[in-house]
Design a protein around this motif. Structure first.
Motif, PDB file in Angstrom:
ATOM      1  N   GLY A  88      57.577  24.217  52.769  1.00  8.31           N
ATOM      2  CA  GLY A  88      58.443  25.250  52.893  1.00  8.31           C
ATOM      3  C   GLY A  88      59.810  24.878  52.567  1.00  8.31           C
ATOM      4  O   GLY A  88      60.789  25.949  52.537  1.00  8.31           O
ATOM      5  N   THR A 222      53.224  27.756  59.820  1.00 10.32           N
ATOM      6  CA  THR A 222      54.709  27.367  59.270  1.00 10.32           C
ATOM      7  C   THR A 222      55.353  26.619  60.195  1.00 10.32           C
ATOM      8  O   THR A 222      55.994  25.354  60.061  1.00 10.32           O
ATOM      9  CB  THR A 222      55.362  28.659  58.677  1.00 10.32           C
ATOM     10  N   SER A 226      56.102  22.622  60.224  1.00 11.19           N
ATOM     11  CA  SER A 226      57.375  21.830  60.066  1.00 11.19           C
ATOM     12  C   SER A 226      57.744  21.051  61.287  1.00 11.19           C
ATOM     13  O   SER A 226      58.215  20.106  60.861  1.00 11.19           O
ATOM     14  CB  SER A 226      58.465  23.120  60.379  1.00 11.19           C
ATOM     15  N   ALA A 345      59.235  32.216  53.276  1.00 12.50           N
ATOM     16  CA  ALA A 345      57.791  32.241  53.192  1.00 12.50           C
ATOM     17  C   ALA A 345      57.731  33.629  53.735  1.00 12.50           C
ATOM     18  O   ALA A 345      56.661  34.321  53.178  1.00 12.50           O
ATOM     19  CB  ALA A 345      56.900  31.544  54.490  1.00 12.50           C
TER      20      ALA A 345
END
Length: 386
Positions: A88, A222, A226, A345
């Motif tokens: 992302g 997500t 990360s 996102a």
């Protein structure tokens, strides 16, 4: 002191009949000598700094300026930098973050962390950090978002995301620059990383949907990706490097040669990340300057208040300077790569939420750099050690 000196007749130190100096002269000489030593140490410490460390503030502002110029006057810069994505985040920013974190994590003495964690006092400090990072700081950011942006729900949501994302990258830089405890910082980063994977999504839903009454859908993966990438990769590389090189060469060579050689990579990675970030978002920032200013105001309040509040409480609790500085930078820093990734996102690249999350590091970098200098001045005036 003046009266004593006026009654004293100094004699040559080479005279066999010279009298020993009185107490007043002893004290005066001692004070003068100590002041001279301090000045020499300060001057030599400054001279021993590399050119990156010595003029870091200048390099950071130059990187910001060059990035904004490229983003606004070279039309394809922003789109080109945003083409490739990794978890992302644009690939150049991801590379900068990984390079930035690796050298600092190589300095952590992993072989002795079990002794650190075995001390009872460390768990008090960890508990204190969790309370500040996951209760006080996010709720304070929520309050600031509503106080400064009551009429801008999209910018408010982006600001809330920034407050929920606890730092796992740049906090290592700030702690290292301020002379904090990098080993303790690594422990807090690991703890915040695990909590981030578990708490980021549910707290986001609670803050935005339940408290604010806005609609939002979070993807747990997500946050997990990360953390796994921006902490897992450099951490694994640093542990492997430390144990392999120390065994293959010697501890002395590793500490005095290898670490000295790779240390500049942290600041190079930082400057590269800043330049790319400003170049990729500079056009959007300049063309929405009113929104940027409105988001920047609560962020400045947030960084300053959380930092100095944590520092004050840590000082009153009797923490040494190294631990207190680490606590303060951990509480005030934010995981901007996660906030940007989630905003993009969830809401889209050109959304106001993405803009607000992007303003986060644009404000954080100069403000926390200023706090590095500020905390050093405070520690010097208080005679704060440890």
């Amino acid at each position: 002191m003046a009266c004593i000196k006026s009654q004293t007749h100094p004699k040559s130190s080479f005279s066999p009949t010279a009298e020993p100096p009185g107490p007043a002269e002893d004290v005066e000489k001692q004070v003068t000598t100590e002041s001279s030593d301090r000045a020499q140490r300060k001057q030599s410490a400054f001279k021993n700094l590399g050119i990156l460390d010595r003029f870091l503030a200048i390099w950071i502002f130059l990187a910001m300026a060059v990035g904004i110029i490229l983003g606004n006057f070279v039309p394809n810069t922003g789109p080109a930098l945003q083409q490739g994505k990794f978890v992302g985040v644009s690939i150049p920013i991801a590379v900068g973050l990984l390079v930035m974190m690796y050298p600092i994590l190589c300095k952590v003495r992993y072989e002795s962390l079990h002794h650190v964690l075995g001390a009872r006092g460390i768990w008090i400090q960890i508990a204190f950090s969790i309370v500040v990072n996951w209760i006080i700081a996010p709720f304070f950011m929520l309050a600031l978002a509503w106080a400064f942006l009551p009429d801008e729900p999209e910018l408010r949501q982006g600001l809330i995301l920034v407050g929920l994302a606890r730092c796992i990258a740049m906090v290592l830089i700030w702690t290292d620059l301020a002379g904090g405890d990098t080993e303790y910082c690594a422990i807090l980063v690991a703890i915040n990383s695990l909590l981030q994977m578990v708490l980021f999504a549910p707290m986001g839903i609670f803050f935005i949907e339940v408290i604010s009454g806005d609609s939002i859908t979070f993807d747990y993966s997500t946050a997990a990706k990360s953390v796994a990438v921006f902490l897992g990769i450099p951490l694994a590389a640093a542990i492997l490097t430390r144990f392999t090189l120390r065994r293959a060469t010697s501890t002395r060579w590793y500490e005095q040669v290898f670490l000295k050689w790779i240390s500049p990579l942290s600041l190079i990675g930082l400057l590269f990340t800043i330049l790319v970030l400003f170049a990729s978002q500079g056009r959007q920032v300049v063309h929405q300057i009113v929104s940027v200013v409105r988001v920047a105001a609560p962020l400045i309040v947030y960084f300053a208040v959380i930092f100095f509040m944590t520092l004050f409480v840590a000082y009153k609790m009797g923490f040494g300077y190294g631990l207190a500085a680490t606590q303060s930078f951990t509480a005030a820093s934010n995981n901007f790569e996660l906030a940007i990734a989630v905003a993009v996102a969830t809401f889209g690249e050109n959304s106001n939420q993405a803009l607000a999350s992007t303003v986060g590091p644009l404000v954080e970098v100069p403000v926390l750099l200023g706090l590095v200098y500020a905390v050093r001045v405070v520690a010097g005036r208080l005679g704060w050690r440890g």
